[in-house]
Design an enzyme around this catalytic site. Sequence first.
Site, PDB file in Angstrom:
ATOM      1  N   VAL A 276       0.843  -1.191   0.000  1.00  6.70           N
ATOM      2  CA  VAL A 276       0.000   0.000   0.000  1.00  6.70           C
ATOM      3  C   VAL A 276       0.879   1.241   0.000  1.00  6.70           C
ATOM      4  CG1 VAL A 276      -1.677   1.327   1.357  1.00  6.70           C
ATOM      5  CG2 VAL A 276      -1.891  -1.155   1.216  1.00  6.70           C
ATOM      6  N   SER A 277       0.513   2.251  -0.783  1.00  3.47           N
ATOM      7  CA  SER A 277       1.175   3.550  -0.803  1.00  3.47           C
ATOM      8  C   SER A 277       2.633   3.395  -1.214  1.00  3.47           C
ATOM      9  CB  SER A 277       1.011   4.231   0.557  1.00  3.47           C
ATOM     10  OG  SER A 277       1.427   5.574   0.527  1.00  3.47           O
ATOM     11  N   ASN A 278       3.580   3.819  -0.376  1.00  2.00           N
ATOM     12  CA  ASN A 278       4.981   3.595  -0.721  1.00  2.00           C
ATOM     13  C   ASN A 278       5.282   2.109  -0.847  1.00  2.00           C
ATOM     14  OD1 ASN A 278       5.538   6.296  -0.784  1.00  2.00           O
ATOM     15  ND2 ASN A 278       6.729   6.347   1.099  1.00  2.00           N
ATOM     16  N   GLY A 280       3.181  -0.019  -2.038  1.00  2.00           N
ATOM     17  CA  GLY A 280       2.692  -0.351  -3.374  1.00  2.00           C
ATOM     18  C   GLY A 280       3.696   0.008  -4.444  1.00  2.00           C
ATOM     19  N   VAL A 300      -1.602  -1.067  -4.139  1.00  2.00           N
ATOM     20  CA  VAL A 300      -2.742  -0.247  -3.733  1.00  2.00           C
ATOM     21  C   VAL A 300      -2.257   1.175  -3.506  1.00  2.00           C
ATOM     22  CG1 VAL A 300      -4.588   0.017  -2.027  1.00  2.00           C
ATOM     23  CG2 VAL A 300      -3.779  -2.277  -2.660  1.00  2.00           C
TER      24      VAL A 300
END
Length: 617
Positions: A276-278, A280, A300
């Site tokens: 997720v985020s970084n 991801g 994500v």
Amino acid sequence: MNPDIARFALAPVILALVACGHSPTVPENPTMPDGLVSEMRTSVHQGSDDLLSAGLGLDGLRGSAPAFADASSPTALELRRRAIYTSWRGIADLGPLGGYGEVYGAVPLVPGTEFSAFAQLEGASQPHRVLLQLPDNFDRDKRCLVVTASSGSRGIYGAIAFAGAWGLPRGCAVAYTDKGAGSGYFDAATGTGVRLDGTRAMRGDEPLEFAPTPDESVSELNQVLVKHAHSGDNPEADWGRHVIQAARFALQALDQALPDQAPFTAENTRIIAAGVSNGGGAVLRAAEIDAGLFDGVVAVEPNIWAGDGGRALYDYASEAALFAPCALLDKRFDNVSFARINAAHPPAWVARCRTLQENGLLSGADTATLAAESLQRLEASGWTHAMLVGAATTTALDLWRAVAVTYAAAYAQTGAGDMPCGFGIAAMDAGNLPHPATAVEAAAWWSDASGIAPGAGVGIVDTLDVAGADRSWPGSRCLAELWSAPDALGNRLHASVQKTRASLPRNTLPIFVVHGEDDGLIPVAFSSAPYASWLQANGLQPVFWRVANAQHFDAFLAFPGFGDSHVPLLPYAYAAMDRMWAHVFADAALPASARIETTPRGTGVLTRSQLGGLPGN
């Protein structure tokens, strides 16, 4: 930040599920897997100290933070429990209206064993943490490994609410990396850092998560050293390598934990990389160099830079730090949560409009005109209304400046020395003034901090801070100007950012990307959308789900009023993992790319019908 929001606490709701199975063999003298710079630590977690929630369950995660018996010297078990608690609370919406545990998601008790170590990439000066969680219910018939990286700059458990919550109850082992960031802060005054078990120790006594070399010059402004900002390694350029190393560590640890099942390889174990985020962004970067290691990748809201229209995080974050405060005063944001304080404009945002005018960046005569002009400027560089609605939280919480301060130092690779633009990081007292950290404060950094200041009693020292309503202007402008500065520092920053640009993954690797359209921190138009289009233009077929009314921080949906206009993104992240699992193990077709229509939660409890196209409705 609105003090009412700062005081808000999530109400507890009871839910506990139980998973059980058989413990693996824990080797007495494990062989050192490749790339490790510490001994591999094993620990068994049963009953009231399980893998997924450290025994807290959903009810405990919704309650108050677990206490330390001795606040100045917490035990490794206490620190682990609170680190897991903090990681869950930083990612998931566990509020009473959010639906976690009722509409989607669960927090069963998952007993098992952890294997952890410090690993180091070739060429890096500092290690990163790697961790394997092996549940007792590991499915030996469907050997599954989920490899993940922490979101943001978080510590090792930073992806547990996504990868752990999905994988562990299904009998998958889950491997984690902090990807060269994390919350193992070093206290310059006492010369102490964080051991492998989370407790603090003096530099030189044993391996630490992060410590400058004894001969490295430490800026007097940097009383607290944070690995992401101060390692000198530009870890983002190596996110993919961090994930690959975590995957290989996990396979070797599985060999030792389950010798009767060894060897564990990419040929006989299904491996899904997910983040997720970084995190991801990290798994997408790992997809470029996986050499057949992964069976699928789920990213994500990834921080990824590629394709036409893609923009680097530092580029748009430093721009937003300047112009978003003024732009959000435009009447089109009158009903946006966080854009008003008791229906009034935040004074600092009004002051920013005037500052932009006084510095020749805007020309309007009044606040309304200046706000409209600032908004037009952001729209011209690609910002949409939905992205700016999401950015109201990022702006109100001063996250743009926090991101730019940390990333500028990482990209400039200034190490423990002077950070760009006169910034530093230190423990802060109640008046937001630097002070020597107490033992109690330092003890909780590893469990409580997010890996980026401000937070957990550690804040940003701004030597360019000026008196008046727009105090952060000089420092924010300096950070923005670094992006176009032709000097040595600007050139070094640009060169480091260029190393974060994505390359193509292998064309046979299934890739699934999920992103909320209201994301105001990693805007979809600057990241996932151009990335997916770029893959398609090069003959790849990623699945790309755009989720209406979803923003970046599910945890923020618990703030009063903010969740009314949104839906959580985690249900779609879990659904993407379900689809990838079915594809990997049963050869089921992946779904088509889609824009998923949703209905904002409103003032009531989230219902499944509001999640729109979520599979299973």
